[in-house]
Design an enzyme around this catalytic site. Structure first.
Site, PDB file in Angstrom:
ATOM      1  N   ASP A   1      -5.333  -1.441   0.657  1.00 23.61           N
ATOM      2  CA  ASP A   1      -6.237  -2.211   1.529  1.00 23.61           C
ATOM      3  C   ASP A   1      -6.133  -3.697   1.216  1.00 23.61           C
ATOM      4  OD1 ASP A   1      -7.055   0.194   2.510  1.00 23.61           O
ATOM      5  OD2 ASP A   1      -8.901   0.313   1.314  1.00 23.61           O
TER       6      ASP A   1
ATOM      7  N   SER B   1      -3.609   2.568  -6.136  1.00 24.66           N
ATOM      8  CA  SER B   1      -4.753   3.242  -5.517  1.00 24.66           C
ATOM      9  C   SER B   1      -4.879   2.810  -4.062  1.00 24.66           C
ATOM     10  CB  SER B   1      -6.031   2.887  -6.263  1.00 24.66           C
ATOM     11  OG  SER B   1      -6.393   1.557  -5.958  1.00 24.66           O
ATOM     12  N   LYS B   2      -5.731   3.509  -3.361  1.00 23.92           N
ATOM     13  CA  LYS B   2      -5.982   3.194  -1.954  1.00 23.92           C
ATOM     14  C   LYS B   2      -6.451   1.742  -1.823  1.00 23.92           C
ATOM     15  CE  LYS B   2      -9.666   4.289   1.183  1.00 23.92           C
ATOM     16  NZ  LYS B   2      -9.431   3.077   1.937  1.00 23.92           N
ATOM     17  N   ARG B   3      -7.255   1.315  -2.797  1.00 23.24           N
ATOM     18  CA  ARG B   3      -7.770  -0.058  -2.752  1.00 23.24           C
ATOM     19  C   ARG B   3      -6.661  -1.112  -2.804  1.00 23.24           C
ATOM     20  NH1 ARG B   3     -10.863   0.060  -7.282  1.00 23.24           N
ATOM     21  NH2 ARG B   3     -10.946   2.314  -7.114  1.00 23.24           N
TER      22      ARG B   3
END
Ligand code: GLU
Length: 511
Positions: free
Chosen positions: A266, A261-263
């Site tokens: 990050d 996921s994008k998380r």
């Protein structure tokens, strides 16, 4: 029949790398079979529409070199290719299914639906659904009289059209990647196909468009596998031949635990999008591979191998080679672990394969932006040395010391610290002798310097490891980098001698 495949993103945000991989596999499959690769924007759910997302999708694919043959932007024989521009045509298809008794009108209010769910839950049903059993007790054209249905429609009452899923049927289809998929219709609910506001749902629009656009193979992410039996039923209800299905494996987090996921990006410091994206509402920025300095060829090569391999150990493949080798039957079922380090490795391989003069030009541009002027010849020579240690073009800037005159020790705390650790007073006479010998040289190539250096070491009984780090710190100001003889040759006689002298002076008082 010619192969026609489509990539059908919804413009709900930036295109995740999983989406790019789906587009890539569609593209490769189409090219391999001499077919067409279409792009259709699925924007029927206006509540999830994000401004800028469509342009972002277009730009991402263009950057990757995956330009669709037919799309909202270039048109084509089966357009329009944006579902919001096709809105008028879906209602007739919903009505066709009603006329065939494969769909029905439902007038239940949200409160009535909620009451139904609560009733079923109270009776111990874990996942209450509007289906072949419960529809018998709801307000729809199967339970109401024909006249009442007509009246409600005439009054402009709100309705939805639901698929009439058969009560006892086995839905089966053969997925190219997963083999036979068999689901009993009791596990499929009567999905909404169309709403009285004139909008189709994803399911209806997707099937109608795939049919009208003559799609032969639906290649999409695993997250759509649960919808596939429903889609098979919709094709059957229309009496249409359906395309073949291929559901691609998920892209997993680097540790293999769950979907990437994008998380994760990050948290672990790598991009999950092709390009930078700024959220139009929160203004939050997500980074992209392009802006991080990746080559699109490296990004695509890495993505191609996330879920597929050519059956050999070959890893570096151009888009043309991938096209030749790609085969859906070699796509695996299991999730593919994303490896950020391997992604960097791919970029490094592509960087090394670039012509030196191109890297030289790019290095020169970057130096210029920092106020350092040099010649293309020198920048290219430096790039030849620096590229071996670089993953990105920007990494070559660590060779800045090759272009800025003067001792690299000045104001360089890290070099100072290293030097304090490595300095030996016995090194001073060796380097002094080396300076004297260098001054005599008429040819100053890397191969000329090495024997001179080993010569003075031998004379004084010192080892390379005792003096080389000091030489390196004096001349380059850092412990890593290309070989010192090449570095010295690039810097030139005067500059090397000046830096060595400055270094000796710097350490003169140290014991
Ligand atoms: N619009 C769907 C998506 O956003 C497409 C699914 C499909 O390819 O059928 O992924």
């Amino acid at each position: 029949m010619s192969v026609r495949v489509r990539f059908a993103p919804s413009p709900t945000g930036p295109l995740h790398m999983g989406g790019v991989r789906t587009a890539l596999y569609n593209y490769l499959f189409a090219r391999k079979h001499g077919g067409q690769f279409l792009l259709r924007i699925e924007d029927t759910d206006r509540t999830r529409y994000v401004p800028g997302a469509e342009d972002y999708i277009r730009e991402s694919l263009a950057w990757c070199g995956l330009v669709p043959d037919e799309s909202p932007w270039v048109g084509g024989p089966d357009g329009p290719y944006r579902q919001s521009d096709r809105q008028q045509l879906y209602k007739a298809y919903a009505e066709e299914l009603i006329a065939k008794d494969r769909a029905y009108y439902a007038f239940d209010t949200p409160e009535e639906l909620e009451a139904m769910r609560a009733r079923l839950q109270a009776a111990g049903v874990a996942a209450p659904a509007y289906n072949a059993v419960t529809r018998e007790h709801m307000k729809n054209s199967l339970t109401l009289s024909a006249d009442e249905v007509k009246e409600r429609l005439a009054r402009g009452e709100q309705y939805v059209v639901r698929l009439k899923v058969p009560r006892h049927a086995e839905v089966r289809f053969e997925d190219i990647i997963r083999g036979w998929v068999v689901v009993h219709s009791a596990n499929i609910d009567d999905k909404v196909l169309f709403k009285s506001d004139g909008m189709p749902t994803y399911h209806l629009a997707n099937i109608v468009d795939d049919h009208l656009m003559r799609i032969t193979h639906v290649i999409r992410g695993e997250e759509w596998l649960p919808s596939a039996p429903l889609h098979v039923l919709i094709y059957e209800a229309f009496g249409w031949e359906r395309p073949a299905f291929a559901h691609l494996p998920l892209i997993l987090k680097p540790d293999g635990n769950g979907k990437l996921s994008k998380r994760d990006g990050d948290r672990l410091g790598f991009p999950v999008f092709a390009l930078d994206w700024i959220d139009p509402v929160s203004k939050e920025k997500s980074s992209g591979y392009r802006e991080k300095g990746y080559y699109p060829e490296a990004f695509i090569n890495m993505l191609a191998l996330l879920g597929w391999n050519p059956g050999t150990d070959q890893e570096i493949m151009s888009l043309a080679e991938l096209t030749e080798l790609f085969d859906l039957s070699r796509v695996h079922k299991g999730g593919a672990k994303f490896d950020p380090e391997k992604t960097k490795w791919f970029n490094q391989q592509y960087l090394r394969a670039r012509p030196d003069v191109e890297l030289g030009e790019q290095l020169m541009d970057r130096l210029k932006a920092r106020g350092v002027v040099t010649t293309l010849e020198k920048a290219t020579h430096a790039a030849t040395l620096l590229k071996e240690r670089a993953t990105f073009v920007d990494d070559m800037l660590e060779g800045m010391y090759l272009f800025v005159e003067g001792s690299p020790l000045k104001g360089n705390a890290t070099a100072e610290e290293e030097l304090r650790k490595r300095w030996k007073p016995e090194a001073a006479p060796v380097l002094e002798a080396y300076v004297d010998a260098l001054a005599q040289l008429s040819s100053f190539k890397g191969t000329d310097l090495e024997p001179v250096f080993t010569g003075v070491l031998q004379e004084r009984g010192m080892k390379v490891g005792q003096v080389m780090p000091i030489y390196r710190l004096f001349v380059a100001g850092r412990m890593q980098g290309p070989g010192m003889f090449d570095v010295s040759a690039l810097l030139g006689k005067e500059e090397v001698i000046a830096r060595l002298r400055a270094g000796l002076e710097h350490c003169a008082a140290w014991v």
